[in-house]
Design an enzyme around this catalytic site. Structure first.
Site, PDB file in Angstrom:
ATOM      1  N   HIS A  29     -44.492 -15.985 -12.883  1.00 22.66           N
ATOM      2  CA  HIS A  29     -43.727 -15.775 -14.115  1.00 22.66           C
ATOM      3  C   HIS A  29     -42.253 -15.568 -13.782  1.00 22.66           C
ATOM      4  O   HIS A  29     -41.847 -14.454 -13.445  1.00 22.66           O
ATOM      5  CB  HIS A  29     -44.262 -14.537 -14.845  1.00 22.66           C
ATOM      6  N   HIS A 277     -42.133 -18.235 -19.707  1.00 22.02           N
ATOM      7  CA  HIS A 277     -42.987 -17.088 -19.423  1.00 22.02           C
ATOM      8  C   HIS A 277     -43.863 -17.251 -18.180  1.00 22.02           C
ATOM      9  O   HIS A 277     -43.721 -16.520 -17.223  1.00 22.02           O
ATOM     10  CB  HIS A 277     -43.880 -16.739 -20.627  1.00 22.02           C
ATOM     11  N   GLU A 427     -59.664   8.335 -25.341  1.00 25.22           N
ATOM     12  CA  GLU A 427     -60.387   8.144 -24.083  1.00 25.22           C
ATOM     13  C   GLU A 427     -59.671   7.195 -23.134  1.00 25.22           C
ATOM     14  O   GLU A 427     -59.622   7.416 -21.923  1.00 25.22           O
ATOM     15  CB  GLU A 427     -61.804   7.608 -24.340  1.00 25.22           C
ATOM     16  N   HIS A 488     -74.512   6.597 -30.151  1.00 22.64           N
ATOM     17  CA  HIS A 488     -74.075   7.597 -29.176  1.00 22.64           C
ATOM     18  C   HIS A 488     -74.936   7.627 -27.920  1.00 22.64           C
ATOM     19  O   HIS A 488     -74.650   8.372 -26.989  1.00 22.64           O
ATOM     20  CB  HIS A 488     -74.073   8.993 -29.815  1.00 22.64           C
TER      21      HIS A 488
HETATM   22  C1  LIG Z   1     -54.491  -6.526 -21.235  1.00 20.11           C
HETATM   23  C2  LIG Z   1     -53.885  -7.863 -20.996  1.00 20.11           C
HETATM   24  N1  LIG Z   1     -54.097  -8.849 -21.868  1.00 20.11           N
HETATM   25  C3  LIG Z   1     -53.589 -10.076 -21.644  1.00 20.11           C
HETATM   26  C4  LIG Z   1     -52.857 -10.340 -20.524  1.00 20.11           C
HETATM   27  C5  LIG Z   1     -52.331 -11.730 -20.245  1.00 20.11           C
HETATM   28  N2  LIG Z   1     -50.875 -11.752 -20.421  1.00 20.11           N
HETATM   29  C6  LIG Z   1     -50.042 -11.673 -19.375  1.00 20.11           C
HETATM   30  S1  LIG Z   1     -48.438 -11.659 -19.838  1.00 20.11           S
HETATM   31  C7  LIG Z   1     -48.849 -11.793 -21.467  1.00 20.11           C
HETATM   32  C8  LIG Z   1     -47.797 -11.839 -22.528  1.00 20.11           C
HETATM   33  C9  LIG Z   1     -46.938 -10.691 -22.398  1.00 20.11           C
HETATM   34  O1  LIG Z   1     -45.870 -10.788 -23.260  1.00 20.11           O
HETATM   35  P1  LIG Z   1     -44.642  -9.865 -22.958  1.00 20.11           P
HETATM   36  O2  LIG Z   1     -45.102  -8.530 -22.549  1.00 20.11           O
HETATM   37  O3  LIG Z   1     -43.741  -9.955 -24.113  1.00 20.11           O
HETATM   38  O4  LIG Z   1     -44.010 -10.513 -21.666  1.00 20.11           O
HETATM   39  P2  LIG Z   1     -42.903 -11.658 -21.582  1.00 20.11           P
HETATM   40  O5  LIG Z   1     -43.580 -12.947 -21.865  1.00 20.11           O
HETATM   41  O6  LIG Z   1     -41.873 -11.346 -22.591  1.00 20.11           O
HETATM   42  O7  LIG Z   1     -42.437 -11.566 -20.181  1.00 20.11           O
HETATM   43  C10 LIG Z   1     -50.217 -11.820 -21.623  1.00 20.11           C
HETATM   44  C11 LIG Z   1     -50.898 -11.947 -22.930  1.00 20.11           C
HETATM   45  C12 LIG Z   1     -52.650  -9.269 -19.634  1.00 20.11           C
HETATM   46  N3  LIG Z   1     -51.958  -9.409 -18.500  1.00 20.11           N
HETATM   47  N4  LIG Z   1     -53.161  -8.043 -19.896  1.00 20.11           N
END
Ligand SMILES: Cc1ncc(C[n+]2csc(CCOP(=O)(O)OP(=O)(O)O)c2C)c(N)n1
Ligand SMILES: [Mg+2]
Length: 684
Positions: A29, A277, A427, A488
């Site tokens: 990224h 991204h 939790e 539960h």
């Molecule tokens: C819990 C979780 N769900 C999905 C992902 C996959 N994922 C990685 S980056 C991203 C998008 C993140 O967007 P943002 O935080 O705005 O980052 P940017 O693209 O702006 O760098 C996703 C959905 C992840 N890493 N963790």
């Protein structure tokens, strides 16, 4: 060269290293590091109290990259600031944690630059991030730790702990529920040492945040009780500094700095778009971006002269001075408060304090017995009394989980010294906070019902990946909880926790096994534990009649044996062990030789040598019956193809305990019947 130009050159080095590493790896990224380089640079150079030559100095500020997909930003910072490698036994080596070669091996097998930052794997990484929301949630645990350590160990003239915790996060982090739980409890506790820096680029993977995330984040955080600051341009170093200063000067509550940025900053085609991204920019686009930065277009992994030196003279020099002063202070503290200093030294090495087990109770035999949650509460209190950095709490279930430390008070906004943390009904973040506390070297626990382990599973998993000795306590561990019914009653939770690599699952059978379980927990340095306890009473076994509870340390042990080779082995865990004993007595009366094995932990048993395993579960005895009030999944591993399992194959039901035991077959008669059938089957 003027100051400004060199700073900009440092920032562009971070950017181009990220672009080049992602390009070489054909994955990663680049966009977030390109945008966030000035934000992180200004923080590290101007504010962060961190010494690259002493990266585990206890009072260092913590820096967390919660948007772990931007890992190259962190790797670039660790590389350029010359952070040293630390060995597993806490020695700082004269070797960089991340070399240029490591940067060039981004995302490759065995490199210290994996796709997402991993604690324990790469020195200088404070926590494992990648699952969005976790890093910011860990940061709350670390900020709590800083406050608790200060309140507990600082003395007049000796400020040993006052570090700040900084976390960079993105839209994704703040969309996640766990981050809301984290922000809510941080606001409640008014953590003055916590600063989140939100990369508000209005882009995530699917495209614009207009698609799914349109709330006013600032207002939301204000409602949580945070101070909210704005920086309108991520490239405005002065505005960033002003915001960082405001956090440090105003205090009183946690701070969120909302920074507007453009993902992929400098890339002519991809800046500000989701295209920056999650994939390499491509050779042409990289050249064009480098041109925009005033960078040699064909240079790869270039670190211009003066860049590393700039990190040394700012971050490095400041950090070294702070650490050296701290060490002087600590040396003097050690003279005046030798006992406290001894605790801190042991804590930092994850060692136990002197006399930690001197009051661990032994329980007298008692047919009526006591719930293991009850005995655990007693043992935990006895342990914590002599183990000063054990602390924790429950997710609003103290009267049920029995995890309150009676000799201490609650942790409060104005008094962070309490050892009882009221996590509230949260939790998931409880798990993440416990991880943050464990990363701060405290022996922290969080407690809830076993069924709600599902609500904190991501954090449990990360404690195992990070190899930190977090303590996850779960009570109400089976259908045995009765009338609350199937919502539960945990069924598949036990096998699913056993499926997490490195997690030690312990389900003790009686009060004395509980004491032994805590003895094992206390000694862990790199394994998290899930301690699984009953709501209902279980007999306290007569250890003059049965094998000693110290067998728990081996994961499984022969509790009671037949004369000569047994016809059948009954294997039980937790509340089903006494059922196995009763069944074996009945079998004996009918002339059937049964051995009873108590098996509180599969993982610990698996670590024993072959000879021991054979002594407990000899190959020659193929008739084996496991008895456990949980989904049967996985038991074939111990009972074999000829064995059988008295367990759950459906969800439970709402009814009094007795009726449930009858319905689902947890009765002496059924276990006896199952044993006889299994003996017959094994003979075929
Ligand atoms: C819990 C979780 N769900 C999905 C992902 C996959 N994922 C990685 S980056 C991203 C998008 C993140 O967007 P943002 O935080 O705005 O980052 P940017 O693209 O702006 O760098 C996703 C959905 C992840 N890493 N963790
Ligand atoms: Mg974003």
């Amino acid at each position: 060269m003027t100051t400004d130009t060199l700073d900009l050159q440092c920032i562009n080095t971070l950017r181009t290293l990220a672009m080049d590493a992602v390009e070489k790896a054909h994955s990663g990224h680049p966009g977030a590091p390109m945008a966030l380089a000035p934000v992180a640079y200004q923080l590290w150079q101007q504010e962060l109290r961190y010494d690259p030559s002493g990266p585990i100095w206890p009072n260092r500020d913590r820096f967390i990259l919660s948007n772990g997909h931007a890992s190259m930003l962190l790797y670039g910072l660790l590389h350029l600031s010359g952070v040293r490698r630390v060995t597993r036994d806490y020695r700082v080596e004269e070797v960089p944690t991340i070399s240029m070669e490591d940067l060039q091996k981004f995302r490759q097998l065995d490199s210290v630059t994996p796709g997402h930052p991993e604690y324990r794997w790469t020195s200088g990484v404070e926590t494992t991030t990648g699952p969005l929301g976790q890093g910011v949630s860990n940061s709350v645990g670390m900020a709590i730790a800083s406050r608790w350590l200060g309140a507990t160990y600082n003395r007049p003239g000796f400020t040993l702990f006052d570090y700040d915790v900084w976390a960079v996060c993105g839209d994704g982090d703040l969309m996640e529920g766990v981050a809301s739980e984290a922000a809510s409890i941080a606001g409640h506790l008014q953590l003055p040492n916590l600063c989140w820096i939100y990369d508000s680029n209005r882009i995530s993977i699917d495209g614009s945040t207009d698609l799914a995330f349109t709330e006013d984040v600032g207002k939301r955080f204000e409602a949580y009780g945070w101070r909210v600051l704005h920086v309108d341009d991520a490239n405005d170093l002065a505005a960033l500094s002003k915001a960082y200063r405001t956090f440090k000067e105003q205090r009183g509550k946690p701070t969120l700095i909302i920074v507007k940025s453009q993902i992929g900053y400098g890339s002519p085609k991809k800046q500000g778009t989701a295209a920056a991204h999650g994939e390499p920019l491509g050779a042409e686009e990289i050249k064009a971006a480098k041109k925009n930065y005033g960078w040699p277009e064909d240079a790869q992994f270039l670190v211009p002269d003066g860049v590393r030196e700039r990190f040394q003279e700012r971050l490095g020099a400041r950090g070294k001075q702070l650490r050296t002063e701290w060490e002087k202070t600590f040396a003097e503290y050690k003279k005046q408060h030798p006992d406290l200093a001894d605790q801190l030294e042991r804590m930092q090495r994850r060692e136990l304090p002197e006399g930690w087990d001197k009051e661990l109770p032994t329980f007298a035999a008692d047919a009526k017995g006591v719930a293991t949650r009850e005995s655990s509460g007693k043992v935990l209190n006895a342990l914590a009394k002599h183990h000063p950095w054990v602390l924790g709490g429950s997710a609003d279930l103290n009267p049920s989980t029995k995890t309150y430390l009676g000799f201490s008070g609650p942790m409060k906004p104005g008094d962070p010294s309490g050892r009882n943390i009221h996590f509230g009904v949260r939790e998931h973040v409880m798990g993440s906070i416990v991880n943050g506390l464990a990363l701060s070297k405290l022996r922290a626990y969080g407690a809830t019902f076993l069924i709600f382990s599902d609500y904190q599973r991501p954090a449990i998993r990360l404690s195992a990946i990070m190899e930190v000795p977090a303590i996850h306590i779960f009570t109400h561990d089976s259908i045995g909880l009765g009338e609350d019914g199937p919502t539960h009653q945990p069924v598949e939770q036990l096998p699913s926790l056993r499926a997490i690599p490195g997690l030690i699952v312990l389900r003790p059978a009686d009060a004395n096994e509980v004491t032994e379980a805590w003895r094992i927990i206390a000694q862990q340095k790199s394994h998290p534990v899930a301690l699984v306890l009953t709501r209902q009473a279980v007999p306290t076994l007569d250890r003059t009649k049965y094998a000693p509870a110290s067998g728990v340390a081996k994961g499984a042990y022969v509790l009671s044996d037949s004369e000569g080779t047994p016809d059948v082995i009954l294997i039980g865990t937790g509340s089903e062990v006494h059922l196995c004993l009763e069944a074996s007595a009945k079998l004996k009366a009918e002339g059937v030789k049964a051995r009873v094995v108590s098996m509180p932990s599969w993982e610990l048993f698996d670590q024993q040598d072959e000879a021991y395993k054979q002594s407990v579960l000899p190959d020659a005895v193929r008739a084996r019956v496991a008895v456990e009030q949980a989904e049967v999944f996985g038991w074939e591993r111990w009972v074999g193809l000829r064995g059988s399992v008295v367990g759950m194959r459906s969800f439970g039901a709402s009814a009094p305990l007795k009726a449930l035991l009858q319905k689902f077959g947890f009765t002496v008669d059924n276990v006896v019947k199952e044993a006889k059938e299994t003996i017959a089957k094994a003979k075929q």
